[in-house]
Design a protein around this motif. Structure first.
Motif, PDB file in Angstrom:
ATOM      1  N   ARG A 151     -36.989  10.473  37.879  1.00  0.00           N
ATOM      2  CA  ARG A 151     -36.462   9.634  36.822  1.00  0.00           C
ATOM      3  C   ARG A 151     -37.599   8.835  36.259  1.00  0.00           C
ATOM      4  O   ARG A 151     -38.505   8.530  36.826  1.00  0.00           O
ATOM      5  CB  ARG A 151     -35.299   8.770  36.847  1.00  0.00           C
ATOM      6  N   LEU A 186     -28.036   2.007  47.023  1.00  0.00           N
ATOM      7  CA  LEU A 186     -26.733   1.813  46.530  1.00  0.00           C
ATOM      8  C   LEU A 186     -25.785   2.215  47.797  1.00  0.00           C
ATOM      9  O   LEU A 186     -24.488   2.096  47.571  1.00  0.00           O
ATOM     10  CB  LEU A 186     -26.524   2.777  45.329  1.00  0.00           C
ATOM     11  N   SER A 187     -26.156   3.134  48.684  1.00  0.00           N
ATOM     12  CA  SER A 187     -25.307   3.810  49.566  1.00  0.00           C
ATOM     13  C   SER A 187     -25.893   3.724  50.897  1.00  0.00           C
ATOM     14  O   SER A 187     -27.103   3.640  51.042  1.00  0.00           O
ATOM     15  CB  SER A 187     -24.851   4.896  49.318  1.00  0.00           C
ATOM     16  N   THR A 194     -30.454   9.912  43.325  1.00  0.00           N
ATOM     17  CA  THR A 194     -29.040   9.366  42.691  1.00  0.00           C
ATOM     18  C   THR A 194     -28.432   8.250  43.478  1.00  0.00           C
ATOM     19  O   THR A 194     -27.330   7.571  42.792  1.00  0.00           O
ATOM     20  CB  THR A 194     -28.076  10.723  42.817  1.00  0.00           C
ATOM     21  N   VAL A 223     -29.745   5.525  44.099  1.00  0.00           N
ATOM     22  CA  VAL A 223     -30.837   4.277  43.803  1.00  0.00           C
ATOM     23  C   VAL A 223     -30.851   3.823  42.335  1.00  0.00           C
ATOM     24  O   VAL A 223     -30.546   4.763  41.455  1.00  0.00           O
ATOM     25  CB  VAL A 223     -32.132   4.939  44.163  1.00  0.00           C
ATOM     26  N   ILE A 224     -30.994   2.498  42.151  1.00  0.00           N
ATOM     27  CA  ILE A 224     -31.042   2.042  40.753  1.00  0.00           C
ATOM     28  C   ILE A 224     -32.424   1.549  40.765  1.00  0.00           C
ATOM     29  O   ILE A 224     -32.854   0.669  41.613  1.00  0.00           O
ATOM     30  CB  ILE A 224     -30.123   0.806  40.561  1.00  0.00           C
ATOM     31  N   LEU A 243     -22.828  -7.427  43.286  1.00  0.00           N
ATOM     32  CA  LEU A 243     -21.878  -7.890  42.014  1.00  0.00           C
ATOM     33  C   LEU A 243     -20.958  -8.978  42.392  1.00  0.00           C
ATOM     34  O   LEU A 243     -20.374  -8.913  43.260  1.00  0.00           O
ATOM     35  CB  LEU A 243     -21.284  -6.731  41.447  1.00  0.00           C
ATOM     36  N   TYR A 268     -21.027  -7.304  35.392  1.00  0.00           N
ATOM     37  CA  TYR A 268     -20.405  -5.960  35.293  1.00  0.00           C
ATOM     38  C   TYR A 268     -21.830  -4.975  34.908  1.00  0.00           C
ATOM     39  O   TYR A 268     -22.696  -5.384  34.297  1.00  0.00           O
ATOM     40  CB  TYR A 268     -19.671  -5.871  33.922  1.00  0.00           C
ATOM     41  N   PRO A 269     -21.940  -3.818  35.853  1.00  0.00           N
ATOM     42  CA  PRO A 269     -23.072  -3.044  36.041  1.00  0.00           C
ATOM     43  C   PRO A 269     -23.559  -2.591  34.547  1.00  0.00           C
ATOM     44  O   PRO A 269     -24.719  -2.244  33.926  1.00  0.00           O
ATOM     45  CB  PRO A 269     -22.857  -2.005  36.899  1.00  0.00           C
ATOM     46  N   HIS A 270     -22.335  -2.258  33.719  1.00  0.00           N
ATOM     47  CA  HIS A 270     -22.836  -1.503  32.433  1.00  0.00           C
ATOM     48  C   HIS A 270     -23.377  -2.525  31.469  1.00  0.00           C
ATOM     49  O   HIS A 270     -23.882  -2.219  30.575  1.00  0.00           O
ATOM     50  CB  HIS A 270     -21.482  -0.754  31.704  1.00  0.00           C
ATOM     51  N   GLU A 271     -23.402  -3.654  31.813  1.00  0.00           N
ATOM     52  CA  GLU A 271     -23.823  -4.880  30.716  1.00  0.00           C
ATOM     53  C   GLU A 271     -25.060  -5.482  31.323  1.00  0.00           C
ATOM     54  O   GLU A 271     -25.919  -6.187  30.716  1.00  0.00           O
ATOM     55  CB  GLU A 271     -22.815  -5.952  30.711  1.00  0.00           C
ATOM     56  N   PHE A 308     -31.418  -3.549  34.349  1.00  0.00           N
ATOM     57  CA  PHE A 308     -31.941  -3.403  35.512  1.00  0.00           C
ATOM     58  C   PHE A 308     -33.441  -3.577  35.177  1.00  0.00           C
ATOM     59  O   PHE A 308     -34.218  -3.960  36.226  1.00  0.00           O
ATOM     60  CB  PHE A 308     -31.711  -2.226  36.260  1.00  0.00           C
TER      61      PHE A 308
END
Lengths: 83, 192
Positions: B37, B49-50, B88, B90-91, B181, B186-189, B192
């Motif tokens: 990416r 993330l996991s 996938t 990872v942010i 969180l 909210y992650p969509h807001e 990062f």
């Protein structure tokens, strides 16, 4: 082929906001009396599409959700991530 | 009748009759490693993330030949060793550290270095599948954990020293902190 469930994600009230969550994995966690690798069980699924204009989202689970899951909590994961 | 298997049409005057009806399938070309990416560049701080280290902030080093990302905590800061991670899961944050001085040892830049030997994996899965409520002797637990090979420790030390050289305390505290969180976030807001 499983059925589609609708999920209302907290804080998501607009169709545009749902795009972040598309493809994200989703889990319905519940407890059961008999132990199978622990007391809790999960049904995994993923967000497939947005539904309507107000941020509701369609999801498909590996197995269909039980009827008692209606109104119950579902966990939305942050992966697979596209950020 | 549809039930009868269709025989291929064979010209009676053919010089060669194939022994098998279907040709042996050639193995297709191996897929290329996942494209990295744009937000992930060497030195980027990633949020895992996991997995065991979910929520940890780690430093991205390089992409391995398999396509997986090589990251490190650094180990002294947050307990994450040199590890492979999938894009996938990872942010990528906008925080970037300078890793131009970091040289990952050649053997640590391969996938085989991080692959768990089959025997250890079998033991580990056996232990994980025991679940709650089953009594097992304490000897079993120690047998399940293989020792970390010296090469790994050496590679870890080399990489981490180079990364932490120019890092100030605030950044260290940042890497030490776990991402989570909270209510109303909210992650969509988030940016990062």
């Amino acid at each position: 082929m499983t059925h589609t469930s609708l999920v209302k994600i907290e804080g998501v009230n607009d169709k545009n906001d749902t795009s972040f969550y598309l493809g994200k994995r989703v889990a319905y966690c519940y407890r059961a009396a008999n132990q199978k690798k622990g007391k809790s069980r999960v049904i995994w699924g993923k967000v497939t599409a947005s539904h309507g204009n107000n941020g509701v989202v369609r999801t498909k689970f590996k197995r269909n959700l039980p009827p008692r899951a209606m109104g119950d909590r579902i966990r939305v994961m942050l992966y697979p991530s596209r950020v | 009748f549809q039930a009868v298997r269709k025989m291929p049409k064979v010209d009676a005057r053919q010089r060669f009759y194939p022994a098998d009806h279907e040709p042996a399938r050639e193995k297709g070309p191996k897929p290329a490693p996942a494209k990295l990416r744009a937000s992930i560049t060497p030195g980027t701080v990633l949020i895992l993330l996991s997995g065991r280290f979910r929520g940890k902030r780690v430093v991205f080093l390089q992409q391995l030949p398999s396509g997986l990302l090589l990251v490190t905590g650094p180990f002294a800061v947050n307990g994450v060793p040199l590890r492979r991670v999938n894009q996938t899961n990872v942010i990528a944050t906008s925080k970037k550290l300078d890793v131009s001085r970091v040289r990952v040892p050649a053997e640590a830049a391969t996938d085989a270095f991080y692959r768990e030997p089959a025997k250890d994996k079998k033991q580990r899965l056996k232990a994980a599948n025991r679940g709650e409520g089953v009594f097992f002797a304490t000897d079993d637990i120690s047998a399940d954990k293989p020792d970390v090979p010296e090469s790994r420790k050496a590679a870890q030390k080399a990489v981490d020293e180079a990364i932490l050289a120019g890092v100030d305390d605030i950044t260290k505290a940042y890497l030490r902190a776990r991402f989570s969180l909270r209510s109303g976030q909210y992650p969509h807001e988030m940016k990062f």
